[in-house]
Design an enzyme around this catalytic site. Structure first.
Site, PDB file in Angstrom:
ATOM      1  N   PHE A   1       2.611  -0.741 -11.236  1.00  0.00           N
ATOM      2  CA  PHE A   1       2.276  -2.547 -11.314  1.00  0.00           C
ATOM      3  C   PHE A   1       3.095  -3.318 -11.403  1.00  0.00           C
ATOM      4  CE2 PHE A   1      -2.206  -2.361 -11.172  1.00  0.00           C
ATOM      5  CZ  PHE A   1      -2.887  -0.976 -12.038  1.00  0.00           C
TER       6      PHE A   1
ATOM      7  N   SER B   1      -0.397  -6.669  -2.466  1.00  0.00           N
ATOM      8  CA  SER B   1      -1.531  -8.077  -2.212  1.00  0.00           C
ATOM      9  C   SER B   1      -2.153  -8.397  -0.681  1.00  0.00           C
ATOM     10  CB  SER B   1      -0.061  -8.911  -3.335  1.00  0.00           C
ATOM     11  OG  SER B   1      -1.009 -10.632  -3.101  1.00  0.00           O
TER      12      SER B   1
ATOM     13  N   THR C   1      -1.384 -11.129   0.235  1.00  0.00           N
ATOM     14  CA  THR C   1      -0.593 -11.930   0.286  1.00  0.00           C
ATOM     15  C   THR C   1       0.311 -11.635   1.127  1.00  0.00           C
ATOM     16  OG1 THR C   1       0.860 -13.626  -0.403  1.00  0.00           O
ATOM     17  CG2 THR C   1       1.034 -11.408  -0.847  1.00  0.00           C
TER      18      THR C   1
ATOM     19  N   TYR D   1       8.157 -13.827  -3.288  1.00  0.00           N
ATOM     20  CA  TYR D   1       7.069 -12.998  -4.067  1.00  0.00           C
ATOM     21  C   TYR D   1       6.668 -11.544  -2.857  1.00  0.00           C
ATOM     22  CZ  TYR D   1       2.601 -11.572  -6.008  1.00  0.00           C
ATOM     23  OH  TYR D   1       1.608 -10.452  -6.439  1.00  0.00           O
TER      24      TYR D   1
ATOM     25  N   LYS E   1       5.945  -7.552  -1.123  1.00  0.00           N
ATOM     26  CA  LYS E   1       4.635  -6.541  -0.946  1.00  0.00           C
ATOM     27  C   LYS E   1       5.767  -6.279   0.154  1.00  0.00           C
ATOM     28  CE  LYS E   1       3.095  -7.316  -5.522  1.00  0.00           C
ATOM     29  NZ  LYS E   1       3.064  -6.374  -6.603  1.00  0.00           N
TER      30      LYS E   1
END
Ligand code: WQD
Length: 336
Positions: free
Chosen positions: A81, A125, A127, A150, A154
């Site tokens: 995480f 994510s 995203t 960000y 990912k």
């Protein structure tokens, strides 16, 4: 029983997953650098489960401290995480985001290889789907075109993991693409409690209802959605935690890399969330409509059929449950 290293285990999703792991009789080892969490969450995990576990205050970039965790514990698998995760902040601090998230993950993978750890579940994510794909988002859609560093970290980490699976036939990877995690553990002892002014919708709404913040700014009501405000797939953090257990168990029976959406498959607008929170809390949530936020997309929700079919997992909680538990958590937080 297996021992699972949980990086970022004091965070919002990490702490709820640690509770779920302990409740499923896994042993856990937790590390966190407290950049967006606190020791209170670690103690709360122990209180909720009445179980103890080794905790290391450690940064992924501190290679010696990170290796000590592997040297001192027999790790069987990792749930990863740890990472910086504020969309807006990442636009202004790209170097910090790429260094922390990518180098930290590379440090982890090198230690896993050195110590013979062959299973990892990665916190990805929604995203990564960017703004070009049609909803509902499916795992086999092309990813990329993200609007912030960000989200791009990912995408890059997913690629690093997939490439590493090609090179190392023993490595087994589950990429979990979260939609919008909200809610809190029913005990009220852990939940989403960001430092400072929240970036995300739910902690902001909760603080307005609790009288901590005066008014919610709704970022645009001119989207092509039922009420004009942004639509997202909100998923209870406890559902998300149970999805990690299902993915971990799946890694015992697969080779290479598997990908799953963790969402509900239902879209809710910003005003849906506001109204549901007012119902759950009995409080008025004052809001005003302001300009759209840069980087936002109109609608984002998941196709969840693959996780249902292959993990035998699906979300159990609805938006009312999520608001009820978020309200319960902020009331506990205010009291302490
Ligand atoms: C939800 C909706 C906003 C705040 C991001 C990341 C995702 C994950 C969750 C980390 C949108 C609106 C929000 C506010 C508002 N991040 N909103 N007023 O942007 O969907 O997802 O956070 O794990 O990867 O992309 O979440 O909660 O910020 O926004 O009107 O004060 O609420 O416009 O429509 P988002 P969010």
């Amino acid at each position: 029983m297996k021992t699972i290293l949980v990086t970022g285990g004091a965070g919002f999703i990490g702490s709820h997953t640690c509770v779920e792991l302990l409740n499923h009789n896994y042993n856990i080892v937790v590390m966190d650098n407290f950049v967006n969490s606190s020791m209170g969450a670690v103690e709360a995990i122990r209180t909720i489960t009445k179980k103890d576990f080794p905790f290391y205050e450690c940064d992924m970039l501190d290679e010696a401290a990170f290796e000590k965790i592997f040297a001192e514990n027999k790790i069987d698998a990792v749930i990863h995480f740890a990472g910086l995760k504020a969309v807006g902040e990442s636009v202004h601090k790209p170097l910090e985001y790429y260094h922390n998230n990518l180098t930290g993950t590379l440090n982890l993978l090198k230690l896993m290889r050195k110590y013979g750890v062959h299973q990892i579940v990665f916190s990805s994510s929604a995203t990564v789907y960017g703004s070009k794909n049609p909803v509902p988002f499916c795992e086999d859609m092309p990813i990329g075109g993200t609007t912030n560093p960000y989200g791009t970290t990912k995408v890059m980490i997913e690629q690093i993991l997939q490439d590493t699976c090609v090179a190392d036939k023993d490595l087994r990877v589950a990429l979990l693409r979260y939609f919008n995690p909200i809610g809190a553990h029913p005990s009220g002892l852990i939940g989403e409690n960001p430092n400072g002014i929240p970036n995300n919708l739910m902690p902001y709404v909760a603080r307005v209802a609790a009288g901590i913040l005066p008014c919610l700014s709704v970022y645009g009501d001119d989207y092509n959605t039922p009420d004009g405000t942004g639509v997202r797939d909100y998923i209870h953090v406890c559902d998300l935690a149970s999805g990690h257990i299902s993915a971990l168990e799946k890694l015992d029976t697969v080779n290479g890399c598997v990908i799953y959406n963790l969402g509900t498959g239902c879209g809710s607008s910003v005003l849906d969330v506001v109204h549901a929170f007012e119902k759950a809390s009995g409080k008025k949530v004052n809001y005003k409509i302001v300009a759209r936020r840069d980087g936002d997309i109109a609608t984002c929700y998941a196709d969840v059929s693959k996780a249902k079919k292959e993990l035998h997992w699906e979300a159990k909680y609805n938006l009312d449950d999520m608001c009820r538990d978020s309200w319960n958590f902020i009331q506990h937080t205010k009291q302490n």
